[in-house]
Write a protein that holds these residues in place. Structure first.
Motif, short mmCIF file in Angstrom:
data_model
loop_
_atom_site.label_atom_id
_atom_site.label_comp_id
_atom_site.label_asym_id
_atom_site.label_seq_id
_atom_site.Cartn_x
_atom_site.Cartn_y
_atom_site.Cartn_z
N MET A 1 0.84 -1.18 0.00
CA MET A 1 0.00 0.00 0.00
C MET A 1 0.89 1.25 0.00
O MET A 1 1.93 1.28 0.64
CB MET A 1 -0.90 -0.04 1.23
N ALA A 2 0.47 2.25 -0.69
CA ALA A 2 1.25 3.47 -0.84
C ALA A 2 1.13 4.36 0.40
O ALA A 2 0.25 4.17 1.23
CB ALA A 2 0.78 4.24 -2.06
N ASN A 3 2.01 5.32 0.47
CA ASN A 3 1.99 6.28 1.57
C ASN A 3 1.35 7.58 1.10
O ASN A 3 1.33 7.89 -0.08
CB ASN A 3 3.40 6.56 2.07
N VAL A 4 0.84 8.34 2.06
CA VAL A 4 0.21 9.63 1.80
C VAL A 4 0.98 10.67 2.61
O VAL A 4 1.41 10.40 3.73
CB VAL A 4 -1.27 9.60 2.25
N LYS A 5 1.16 11.85 2.07
CA LYS A 5 1.88 12.92 2.77
C LYS A 5 0.91 13.81 3.54
O LYS A 5 -0.15 14.16 3.04
CB LYS A 5 2.64 13.80 1.77
N THR A 6 1.29 14.18 4.75
CA THR A 6 0.53 15.16 5.52
C THR A 6 0.91 16.55 5.03
O THR A 6 1.93 16.70 4.35
CB THR A 6 0.84 15.03 7.02
N PRO A 7 0.11 17.58 5.35
CA PRO A 7 0.47 18.94 4.93
C PRO A 7 1.84 19.40 5.43
O PRO A 7 2.50 20.21 4.79
CB PRO A 7 -0.64 19.81 5.53
N SER A 8 2.28 18.85 6.55
CA SER A 8 3.59 19.23 7.08
C SER A 8 4.72 18.39 6.49
O SER A 8 5.87 18.57 6.85
CB SER A 8 3.59 19.12 8.61
N GLY A 9 4.39 17.45 5.58
CA GLY A 9 5.41 16.70 4.88
C GLY A 9 5.71 15.31 5.39
O GLY A 9 6.54 14.62 4.83
N TYR A 10 5.06 14.88 6.45
CA TYR A 10 5.30 13.54 6.98
C TYR A 10 4.54 12.52 6.14
O TYR A 10 3.48 12.80 5.60
CB TYR A 10 4.86 13.44 8.44
N SER A 11 5.05 11.32 6.08
CA SER A 11 4.44 10.25 5.30
C SER A 11 3.70 9.30 6.25
O SER A 11 4.26 8.87 7.26
CB SER A 11 5.54 9.51 4.55
N VAL A 12 2.45 8.98 5.92
CA VAL A 12 1.65 8.05 6.71
C VAL A 12 1.07 7.00 5.77
O VAL A 12 0.86 7.27 4.59
CB VAL A 12 0.52 8.76 7.49
N PRO A 13 0.78 5.79 6.27
CA PRO A 13 0.18 4.77 5.42
C PRO A 13 -1.19 5.20 4.89
O PRO A 13 -1.95 5.86 5.59
CB PRO A 13 0.04 3.57 6.35
N ALA A 14 -1.49 4.82 3.67
CA ALA A 14 -2.74 5.21 3.03
C ALA A 14 -3.95 4.63 3.76
O ALA A 14 -5.03 5.21 3.71
CB ALA A 14 -2.75 4.77 1.57
N LYS A 15 -3.78 3.52 4.47
CA LYS A 15 -4.91 2.93 5.19
C LYS A 15 -5.41 3.83 6.32
O LYS A 15 -6.52 3.67 6.78
CB LYS A 15 -4.58 1.54 5.71
N TYR A 16 -4.59 4.78 6.77
CA TYR A 16 -5.01 5.71 7.82
C TYR A 16 -6.11 6.65 7.33
O TYR A 16 -6.84 7.21 8.14
CB TYR A 16 -3.84 6.53 8.33
N VAL A 17 -6.21 6.87 6.03
CA VAL A 17 -7.21 7.78 5.48
C VAL A 17 -8.16 7.08 4.50
O VAL A 17 -8.96 7.74 3.85
CB VAL A 17 -6.55 9.01 4.81
N ALA A 18 -8.08 5.77 4.39
CA ALA A 18 -8.92 5.03 3.47
C ALA A 18 -10.38 5.13 3.88
O ALA A 18 -10.72 5.05 5.07
CB ALA A 18 -8.50 3.56 3.43
N GLY A 19 -11.25 5.38 2.93
CA GLY A 19 -12.69 5.44 3.18
C GLY A 19 -13.19 6.76 3.72
O GLY A 19 -14.36 6.87 4.08
N LEU A 20 -12.36 7.77 3.80
CA LEU A 20 -12.79 9.08 4.31
C LEU A 20 -13.10 10.01 3.15
O LEU A 20 -12.51 9.91 2.08
CB LEU A 20 -11.70 9.71 5.18
N THR A 21 -14.02 10.94 3.37
CA THR A 21 -14.33 11.95 2.36
C THR A 21 -13.21 12.97 2.29
O THR A 21 -12.31 12.97 3.13
CB THR A 21 -15.66 12.66 2.70
N GLY A 22 -13.27 13.86 1.33
CA GLY A 22 -12.21 14.84 1.12
C GLY A 22 -11.92 15.71 2.32
O GLY A 22 -10.77 15.89 2.71
N ALA A 23 -12.97 16.28 2.93
CA ALA A 23 -12.78 17.17 4.07
C ALA A 23 -12.25 16.40 5.28
O ALA A 23 -11.33 16.87 5.97
CB ALA A 23 -14.08 17.86 4.43
N GLU A 24 -12.82 15.23 5.56
CA GLU A 24 -12.35 14.43 6.69
C GLU A 24 -10.92 13.96 6.46
O GLU A 24 -10.12 13.92 7.39
CB GLU A 24 -13.25 13.21 6.90
N ARG A 25 -10.61 13.63 5.23
CA ARG A 25 -9.27 13.18 4.88
C ARG A 25 -8.23 14.27 5.15
O ARG A 25 -7.20 14.02 5.77
CB ARG A 25 -9.26 12.76 3.41
N ARG A 26 -8.52 15.48 4.69
CA ARG A 26 -7.60 16.59 4.91
C ARG A 26 -7.44 16.89 6.39
O ARG A 26 -6.33 17.13 6.88
CB ARG A 26 -8.08 17.84 4.17
#
Length: 70
Positions: A1-26
């Motif tokens: 599974m790929a990683n996703v970047k936070t606004p501050s530049g940290y990388s987190v697993p994509a499963k941490y935001v899987a299934g969330l809408t755009g606003a909740e995801r951000r």
């Protein structure tokens, strides 16, 4: 599974935001970035309340043996 970047530049697993809408995801990514900067858990994240979870087999076994209220 790929990683996703936070606004501050940290990388987190994509499963941490899987299934969330755009606003909740951000919002969740922003909260994860803040937690990473401060180095501590800041409480429930955005989207945690409606998440569907199940008990682990170990929790279920404990509750069968000793009851739920202990």
């Amino acid at each position: 599974m790929a990683n996703v970047k936070t606004p501050s530049g940290y990388s987190v697993p994509a499963k941490y935001v899987a299934g969330l809408t755009g606003a909740e995801r951000r919002l969740r990514l922003q909260q994860l970035g803040e937690m990473r900067k401060k180095g501590k858990l800041l409480g429930d994240l955005s989207g945690d309340k409606k998440a569907k979870t199940r008990k682990s087999k170990h929790t279920a076994a404990y509750e069968r043996r000793y009851g739920k209220g202990k």
